[in-house]
Motif scaffolding. Structure first.
Motif, short mmCIF file in Angstrom:
data_model
loop_
_atom_site.label_atom_id
_atom_site.label_comp_id
_atom_site.label_asym_id
_atom_site.label_seq_id
_atom_site.Cartn_x
_atom_site.Cartn_y
_atom_site.Cartn_z
N TRP A 1 -14.25 3.28 -1.96
CA TRP A 1 -13.53 4.93 -2.60
C TRP A 1 -12.60 4.43 -2.76
CZ3 TRP A 1 -10.06 7.70 -0.62
CH2 TRP A 1 -10.91 8.30 0.84
N TRP A 2 -12.00 3.89 -1.55
CA TRP A 2 -10.48 3.63 -0.52
C TRP A 2 -11.19 2.21 -0.73
CZ3 TRP A 2 -6.05 4.06 0.47
CH2 TRP A 2 -5.27 3.80 1.85
N ILE A 3 -10.71 1.49 -0.93
CA ILE A 3 -11.35 0.50 -1.63
C ILE A 3 -10.83 0.21 -2.58
CG2 ILE A 3 -12.25 -2.23 -1.39
CD1 ILE A 3 -11.68 -1.32 1.29
N ASN A 4 -11.90 0.72 -3.49
CA ASN A 4 -11.29 0.75 -5.05
C ASN A 4 -9.50 1.43 -5.58
OD1 ASN A 4 -13.91 -0.28 -5.55
ND2 ASN A 4 -14.51 1.66 -6.03
N ILE A 5 -9.33 2.52 -4.26
CA ILE A 5 -7.62 3.10 -4.99
C ILE A 5 -6.91 1.87 -4.63
CG2 ILE A 5 -6.39 4.69 -4.29
CD1 ILE A 5 -8.95 6.75 -4.14
N LEU A 6 -6.83 1.14 -3.29
CA LEU A 6 -5.51 0.27 -3.04
C LEU A 6 -5.68 -0.64 -4.02
CD1 LEU A 6 -4.39 0.55 -0.18
CD2 LEU A 6 -6.13 -1.14 0.85
N SER A 7 -6.74 -1.00 -4.31
CA SER A 7 -6.85 -1.89 -5.29
C SER A 7 -6.39 -1.35 -7.26
CB SER A 7 -8.73 -2.74 -6.00
OG SER A 7 -9.43 -3.45 -4.55
N VAL A 8 -6.72 -1.16 -7.05
CA VAL A 8 -5.91 -0.47 -8.42
C VAL A 8 -4.06 -0.27 -8.33
CG1 VAL A 8 -5.14 2.54 -9.73
CG2 VAL A 8 -7.98 1.31 -8.98
N LEU A 9 -3.93 0.78 -6.87
CA LEU A 9 -2.65 0.57 -6.59
C LEU A 9 -1.75 -1.12 -6.80
CD1 LEU A 9 -2.68 3.44 -3.40
CD2 LEU A 9 -1.41 3.72 -6.15
N ALA A 10 -2.58 -1.98 -6.10
CA ALA A 10 -1.89 -3.16 -6.42
C ALA A 10 -1.79 -3.68 -7.42
CB ALA A 10 -3.33 -4.71 -5.67
N ILE A 11 -2.07 -3.45 -8.25
CA ILE A 11 -1.51 -3.77 -9.82
C ILE A 11 -0.82 -2.73 -10.23
CG2 ILE A 11 -3.00 -3.54 -12.38
CD1 ILE A 11 -4.66 -5.76 -10.81
N ILE A 12 -0.67 -1.28 -9.96
CA ILE A 12 0.30 -0.48 -10.80
C ILE A 12 1.77 -0.80 -10.00
CG2 ILE A 12 0.78 1.84 -10.10
CD1 ILE A 12 -2.18 2.39 -10.47
N PHE A 13 1.78 -0.62 -8.48
CA PHE A 13 2.70 -1.28 -8.07
C PHE A 13 3.38 -2.81 -8.40
CE2 PHE A 13 0.77 0.99 -3.77
CZ PHE A 13 1.54 2.05 -4.38
N ALA A 14 2.35 -3.93 -9.14
CA ALA A 14 2.96 -4.86 -8.88
C ALA A 14 3.99 -4.63 -10.62
CB ALA A 14 1.71 -6.40 -8.77
N ILE A 15 3.10 -4.03 -11.62
CA ILE A 15 3.84 -3.35 -12.65
C ILE A 15 5.18 -3.09 -12.91
CG2 ILE A 15 3.37 -1.87 -15.24
CD1 ILE A 15 0.25 -2.37 -14.41
N CYS A 16 4.77 -1.54 -11.26
CA CYS A 16 6.66 -0.50 -11.42
C CYS A 16 7.19 -1.97 -11.02
CB CYS A 16 6.16 0.36 -9.59
SG CYS A 16 5.18 1.35 -11.23
N PHE A 17 7.27 -3.06 -10.22
CA PHE A 17 8.21 -4.10 -9.78
C PHE A 17 8.82 -5.06 -11.51
CE2 PHE A 17 7.84 -1.90 -5.95
CZ PHE A 17 8.82 -3.16 -4.71
N VAL A 18 7.83 -5.25 -11.82
CA VAL A 18 8.18 -5.85 -12.94
C VAL A 18 9.00 -5.64 -13.89
CG1 VAL A 18 6.87 -7.81 -14.74
CG2 VAL A 18 6.22 -7.79 -12.49
N ILE A 19 8.67 -3.74 -14.83
CA ILE A 19 9.35 -3.46 -15.36
C ILE A 19 10.52 -3.26 -14.80
CG2 ILE A 19 9.03 -1.16 -16.60
CD1 ILE A 19 6.28 -1.42 -16.68
N PHE A 20 10.59 -2.69 -13.69
CA PHE A 20 12.41 -2.11 -12.92
C PHE A 20 12.94 -2.88 -12.41
CE2 PHE A 20 8.48 1.58 -13.16
CZ PHE A 20 8.91 2.53 -14.05
N LYS A 21 13.91 -2.12 -11.88
CA LYS A 21 15.13 -3.14 -11.89
C LYS A 21 14.68 -3.53 -10.45
CE LYS A 21 18.96 -0.98 -13.57
NZ LYS A 21 20.64 -0.71 -13.24
N TYR A 22 13.70 -3.07 -9.64
CA TYR A 22 13.17 -4.29 -8.70
C TYR A 22 13.21 -5.79 -8.60
CZ TYR A 22 12.16 0.50 -6.34
OH TYR A 22 11.62 1.79 -5.70
N GLY A 23 12.46 -6.15 -10.08
CA GLY A 23 12.33 -7.65 -10.48
C GLY A 23 13.53 -8.14 -10.14
N ASP A 24 15.03 -7.50 -10.91
CA ASP A 24 16.29 -8.53 -10.71
C ASP A 24 16.84 -8.67 -8.75
OD1 ASP A 24 16.39 -7.44 -13.35
OD2 ASP A 24 17.36 -6.10 -13.16
#
Length: 528
Positions: free
Chosen positions: A53-76
């Motif tokens: 369950w922990w491995i799966n959660i961390l795998s989900v977070l990898a996708i979500i965090f990457a999306i956040c950096f692409v969408i928001f100003k971090y990506g600039d």
């Protein structure tokens, strides 16, 4: 030592313990193969049942965090500063990023994995073995296992190292991560993390190379009728080891870029050949439906587990084991990817490193998994029976041998396997060398002698694992190692937010260092 190569001292506190642990593992695998293998096989299920369950959660977070950096100003933020220019062309970046992440695994499992999912599917999706639904599930799950999650982990870890080194003037090491997180150096913590990273990476690469030796040996047996055995594996190990060590010594800009380009050409040729001489209509249909299944079940495909069906070990043997293996590689492959990011924005870095190799892997698996599904469902070849009798590494060549120009395509596939492994082992030996020296800067090549030494160690271990029959035991270590490596990976994930937040707070959107921003501000005031 090559001209212009800097002198670095060996990080003995990291190198010696890691090599001792690796040697002990190797000796246990050689002399206590059955017992050691049993213990480590049980580790696969223990880790999956208790921490899946922990491995799966961390795998989900990898996708979500990457999306956040692409969408928001971090990506600039621009990696390396406002004036930083890319050091590699787009084609070089494509070939190095794609080939450096797949190794021989994709070539082997693109045809091997789907038949297992087709004939022995998990309980969760509710499909019947050998059915149409099972075939589509098999292709879609294989596509998914080799795409977005893997590259999100690699890329987000790589981003942390890129920002630490190019934007904060730190060395390319876990020591920089420790120092930046705690605002001071903590030698013992840096040493512990790097010991484990060296051991984990060396084990992972050795296991991958072991699989490569078996696959190359099977190809030589199929094409040239030379029976596999310890002597054949030894000769293959020496040849392939020398090949990737020479490539590594010449550096990224010379050896790896050229070999990666050749590998990409071979991969595209194989894709075209199978589409032309295989059943392109069937392949296109099943690939399209499989991709649609990914879109419908994206998040659930990450989180498969054996809830309420403890007897179903499919999630532990496949998805959770995959995520663990990728977690082990993520921080160290991230260190390598960081070296390719200079001059790109964070958004470009993430989108490119995730989408380009993922797209390629999905297309590749769609074509070759489609070929296997067609062969099995039409009765042309009983792939499943052949796998049980001969092993997957031999069956692959049998399937290819039944195509028009079978011997020719077998030889091309064999050559591609060799080149593909080199493109993985080359950068990984460089990363191993980087971890074993003090304070290497990101633009510098690791020491030649250390590259040769680490490459030789990986080659030796991989041969001994295969010759002793102990290669399967490494899977248990990958699961246990992946569980432990979740800590530094999550650490790198969170550090991205801290670094990005600091840059945004200082309105440092283009990645300039604080002193550079201050100097620019003074100059603009003078102009006014």
């Amino acid at each position: 030592m090559r001209k212009n190569e800097k002198t670095y001292s060996l990080y003995k506190a990291v190198f010696i313990p890691a090599i001792i642990i690796l040697t002990v593992e190797m000796l246990f695998g050689m002399f206590f193969t059955e017992k050691f293998g049993t213990v480590l096989t049980n580790t696969i299920y223990w880790v999956g049942d208790n921490f899946g369950w922990w491995i799966n959660i961390l795998s989900v977070l990898a996708i979500i965090f990457a999306i956040c950096f692409v969408i928001f100003k971090y990506g600039d933020v621009r990696i390396g500063g406002a004036d930083a220019k890319p050091e590699y062309t787009t084609w070089q970046w494509i070939s190095i990023t794609t080939c450096g992440g797949i190794g021989v695994g994709l070539l082997f499992w693109a045809m091997g994995e789907p038949i297992y999912h087709f004939m022995t599917p998990p309980v969760a999706p509710g499909v019947e073995a050998g059915s149409r639904e099972a075939a589509i599930f098999a292709v879609s799950q294989t596509m998914f296992n080799w795409s977005f999650v893997q590259y999100a982990m690699y890329s987000f870890c790589g981003l942390a190292f890129a920002l630490l080194t190019y934007n904060s003037n730190k060395s390319l090491s876990f020591g920089s991560l420790v120092e930046h997180s705690f605002n001071r150096k903590i030698s013992w913590l840096t040493t512990v993390v790097q010991i484990f990273a060296v051991f984990a990476l060396a084990s992972g690469v050795s296991n991958s190379m072991g699989a490569g030796l078996l696959q190359i040996g099977a190809g030589i047996e199929s094409v040239f009728n030379i029976e596999q055995g310890n002597m054949v594996w030894l000769l293959i190990a020496v040849f392939v080891g020398a090949f990737f060590i020479i490539s590594s010594v010449t550096g990224i800009s010379k050896g790896l870029t050229k070999i990666s380009s050749i590998t990409m050409i071979l991969l595209f040729f194989l894709l075209g050949y199978v589409l032309i001489f295989g059943d392109a209509r069937f392949i296109s249909k099943i690939s399209t439906e499989a991709f649609g299944t990914i879109m419908d079940n994206f998040w659930s495909k990450i989180t498969y587990n054996n809830t309420m069906v403890p007897q179903d070990q499919w999630p532990n043997e496949w998805t959770i084991t995959y995520w663990n293996a990728f977690i082990i590689f993520a921080p160290v492959i991230g260190m390598f990817l960081a070296r390719l990011g200079k001059g790109r924005t964070v958004r470009q870095f993430l989108l490119f490193n995730i989408l380009v190799p993922s797209t390629f892997c999905i297309i590749w698996i769609g074509v070759f998994a489609g070929l296997i599904m067609k062969a099995q469902s039409s009765g042309l070849i009983d792939v499943w029976a052949a796998v049980q009798e001969l092993g997957m590494q031999t069956t692959i060549y049998q399937v290819l041998g039944n195509m028009p120009g079978g011997t020719f395509i077998q030889i091309v596939f064999l050559v591609t396997v060799i080149f593909s492994f080199v493109t993985l082992a080359d950068p990984m030996s460089s990363v191993l060398a980087t971890l074993c020296v003090h304070d290497q800067q990101i633009d510098d090549e690791p020491p030649t002698k250390i590259k040769i030494l680490m490459g030789s160690i990986v080659t030796t271990v991989s041969y001994l694992l295969v010759a002793s029959g102990g290669s399967d035991s490494v899977k248990g270590l990958l699961n246990l190692g992946g569980l432990l490596m979740t800590i530094p990976m999550l650490w790198l994930f969170l550090e991205n937010f801290r670094i990005g937040g600091n840059l945004l707070q200082k309105k440092n959107y283009l990645g300039r260092l604080p002193n550079e921003s201050a100097t620019l501000s003074k100059k603009m005031k003078k102009v006014k």
